[in-house]
Design an enzyme around this catalytic site. Structure first.
Site, PDB file in Angstrom:
ATOM      1  N   PHE A  97       0.832  -1.205   0.000  1.00  0.00           N
ATOM      2  CA  PHE A  97       0.000   0.000   0.000  1.00  0.00           C
ATOM      3  C   PHE A  97       0.868   1.257   0.000  1.00  0.00           C
ATOM      4  O   PHE A  97       1.846   1.352   0.748  1.00  0.00           O
ATOM      5  CB  PHE A  97      -0.889   0.032   1.247  1.00  0.00           C
ATOM      6  CG  PHE A  97      -1.957  -1.035   1.254  1.00  0.00           C
ATOM      7  CD1 PHE A  97      -3.267  -0.738   0.880  1.00  0.00           C
ATOM      8  CD2 PHE A  97      -1.651  -2.344   1.625  1.00  0.00           C
ATOM      9  CE1 PHE A  97      -4.248  -1.725   0.875  1.00  0.00           C
ATOM     10  CE2 PHE A  97      -2.634  -3.332   1.623  1.00  0.00           C
ATOM     11  CZ  PHE A  97      -3.925  -3.019   1.261  1.00  0.00           C
ATOM     12  N   CYS A 102      -6.352  15.375   1.007  1.00  0.00           N
ATOM     13  CA  CYS A 102      -7.741  15.102   0.622  1.00  0.00           C
ATOM     14  C   CYS A 102      -8.595  16.292   1.024  1.00  0.00           C
ATOM     15  O   CYS A 102      -8.550  16.743   2.170  1.00  0.00           O
ATOM     16  CB  CYS A 102      -8.278  13.833   1.278  1.00  0.00           C
ATOM     17  SG  CYS A 102      -9.961  13.463   0.688  1.00  0.00           S
ATOM     18  N   CYS A 117     -15.100  13.812   4.220  1.00  0.00           N
ATOM     19  CA  CYS A 117     -16.152  12.926   4.745  1.00  0.00           C
ATOM     20  C   CYS A 117     -16.117  12.967   6.278  1.00  0.00           C
ATOM     21  O   CYS A 117     -15.047  12.766   6.873  1.00  0.00           O
ATOM     22  CB  CYS A 117     -15.920  11.497   4.270  1.00  0.00           C
ATOM     23  SG  CYS A 117     -15.763  11.351   2.488  1.00  0.00           S
ATOM     24  N   CYS A 134     -14.630   9.873   7.961  1.00  0.00           N
ATOM     25  CA  CYS A 134     -13.325   9.433   7.433  1.00  0.00           C
ATOM     26  C   CYS A 134     -12.451   8.827   8.539  1.00  0.00           C
ATOM     27  O   CYS A 134     -12.314   9.406   9.618  1.00  0.00           O
ATOM     28  CB  CYS A 134     -12.608  10.618   6.810  1.00  0.00           C
ATOM     29  SG  CYS A 134     -10.964  10.202   6.181  1.00  0.00           S
ATOM     30  N   ASP A 135     -11.854   7.671   8.264  1.00  0.00           N
ATOM     31  CA  ASP A 135     -10.981   7.044   9.266  1.00  0.00           C
ATOM     32  C   ASP A 135      -9.501   7.324   8.990  1.00  0.00           C
ATOM     33  O   ASP A 135      -8.625   6.744   9.641  1.00  0.00           O
ATOM     34  CB  ASP A 135     -11.248   5.529   9.353  1.00  0.00           C
ATOM     35  CG  ASP A 135     -11.042   4.813   8.024  1.00  0.00           C
ATOM     36  OD1 ASP A 135     -10.628   5.471   7.045  1.00  0.00           O
ATOM     37  OD2 ASP A 135     -11.304   3.593   7.960  1.00  0.00           O
ATOM     38  N   THR A 136      -9.223   8.194   8.013  1.00  0.00           N
ATOM     39  CA  THR A 136      -7.825   8.573   7.757  1.00  0.00           C
ATOM     40  C   THR A 136      -7.705  10.100   7.702  1.00  0.00           C
ATOM     41  O   THR A 136      -7.078  10.646   6.791  1.00  0.00           O
ATOM     42  CB  THR A 136      -7.303   7.947   6.436  1.00  0.00           C
ATOM     43  OG1 THR A 136      -8.208   8.275   5.381  1.00  0.00           O
ATOM     44  CG2 THR A 136      -7.150   6.448   6.535  1.00  0.00           C
ATOM     45  N   GLU A 149      -7.513   3.332  -5.341  1.00  0.00           N
ATOM     46  CA  GLU A 149      -8.734   3.544  -4.555  1.00  0.00           C
ATOM     47  C   GLU A 149      -9.001   5.039  -4.538  1.00  0.00           C
ATOM     48  O   GLU A 149      -8.185   5.813  -4.037  1.00  0.00           O
ATOM     49  CB  GLU A 149      -8.554   3.006  -3.134  1.00  0.00           C
ATOM     50  CG  GLU A 149      -8.307   1.501  -3.142  1.00  0.00           C
ATOM     51  CD  GLU A 149      -8.428   0.844  -1.777  1.00  0.00           C
ATOM     52  OE1 GLU A 149      -8.593   1.560  -0.772  1.00  0.00           O
ATOM     53  OE2 GLU A 149      -8.347  -0.397  -1.736  1.00  0.00           O
ATOM     54  N   HIS A 175      -9.472  -6.073   7.719  1.00  0.00           N
ATOM     55  CA  HIS A 175      -8.256  -5.683   8.443  1.00  0.00           C
ATOM     56  C   HIS A 175      -8.598  -5.055   9.789  1.00  0.00           C
ATOM     57  O   HIS A 175      -7.870  -5.212  10.765  1.00  0.00           O
ATOM     58  CB  HIS A 175      -7.415  -4.722   7.589  1.00  0.00           C
ATOM     59  CG  HIS A 175      -8.147  -3.512   7.113  1.00  0.00           C
ATOM     60  ND1 HIS A 175      -9.255  -3.596   6.294  1.00  0.00           N
ATOM     61  CD2 HIS A 175      -7.948  -2.205   7.347  1.00  0.00           C
ATOM     62  CE1 HIS A 175      -9.681  -2.372   6.039  1.00  0.00           C
ATOM     63  NE2 HIS A 175      -8.927  -1.513   6.675  1.00  0.00           N
TER      64      HIS A 175
HETATM   65 FE1  SF4 Z   1     -10.990  11.766   1.747  1.00  0.00          FE
HETATM   66 FE2  SF4 Z   1     -11.415  10.354   3.966  1.00  0.00          FE
HETATM   67 FE3  SF4 Z   1     -13.456  10.851   2.291  1.00  0.00          FE
HETATM   68 FE4  SF4 Z   1     -11.472   9.152   1.568  1.00  0.00          FE
HETATM   69  S1  SF4 Z   1     -12.964   8.855   3.243  1.00  0.00           S
HETATM   70  S2  SF4 Z   1     -12.413  10.761   0.311  1.00  0.00           S
HETATM   71  S3  SF4 Z   1      -9.689  10.136   2.565  1.00  0.00           S
HETATM   72  S4  SF4 Z   1     -12.309  12.374   3.471  1.00  0.00           S
END
Ligand code: SF4
Length: 205
Positions: free
Chosen positions: A29, A35, A39, A42-44, A106, A199
């Site tokens: 990965f 970004c 969202c 969002c988990d990142t 992705e 995961h």
């Molecule tokens: Fe961006 Fe997180 Fe939404 Fe993915 S889930 S598009 S990283 S805000």
């Protein structure tokens, strides 16, 4: 600002793909930083700012992928963040030249496609729908479900996308309503499949 020969990288790691059609397979990965999609679930979120993450030369990333290939990785996943905020052409070219593994992307699909990919997972967001160009190119549609509106959106995306794409509903992590909705929708609509974040259930990266 990255010049495409160097890209801001949150992390690289060799693990198992946890989601979608290729779940359970060994993969390398590359998580790029940056970004603006925003969202709420969002988990990142740590990947949102490009600043603060080291810009790495694409050749170093390709070398790392080559080492992962020797250690058993079957494909490379370029993820984020939103990877298509960057021009991915030089990176995919370097990966093709050095490691030769299939390249997976992705993306939320808000930016035009750049780079050469063998597999595109489109994970579109209701508040910022994807470009038609990505719907036309995806191999896999993966919609995260929290609320009934997400199912309407998922069906609309499937309708608008290329006919051969696989369709996955993925319950939002820690969303009992999302789980229930996704399970019921798949039960009654066999063109959809359930994607679980294996995961996370296993507690691995
Ligand atoms: Fe961006 Fe997180 Fe939404 Fe993915 S889930 S598009 S990283 S805000």
């Amino acid at each position: 600002m990255a010049d495409s020969q160097r890209l801001p990288v949150v992390e690289t790691f060799h693990s198992l793909q946890g989601e979608g059609h290729h779940a359970g397979r060994s993969a390398f990965f590359i998580r790029l930083a940056g970004c603006t999609v925003g969202c709420s679930w969002c988990d990142t979120k740590h990947s949102w700012p490009s600043q603060g993450h080291p810009e790495q030369p694409i050749d170093a990333l390709a070398d790392a992928a080559q080492m992962a290939a020797k250690a058993g990785a079957s494909f490379v996943v370029i993820t984020g963040g939103e990877p298509l905020h960057h021009n991915l052409q030089p990176l995919t070219q370097a990966l093709d030249a050095r490691c030769g593994l299939p390249l997976h992307l992705e993306t939320s699909g808000v930016d035009p496609l750049s780079g050469r990919f063998d597999w595109i997972t489109l994970s579109p967001k209701r508040h910022q729908p994807p470009l038609q160009g990505l719907l036309d190119r995806m191999q896999e549609l993966k919609v995260v479900v929290h609320a009934p509106e997400d199912l309407h959106f998922a069906d609309a995306m499937a309708q608008a996308g290329q006919a051969e794409a696989l369709h996955y509903l993925q319950p939002g992590w820690d969303s009992p309503e999302g789980q229930q909705l996704a399970i019921e929708h798949v039960r009654h609509n066999p063109t959809w499949r359930l994607s679980l974040q294996a995961h996370k259930w296993l507690g691995v990266r």
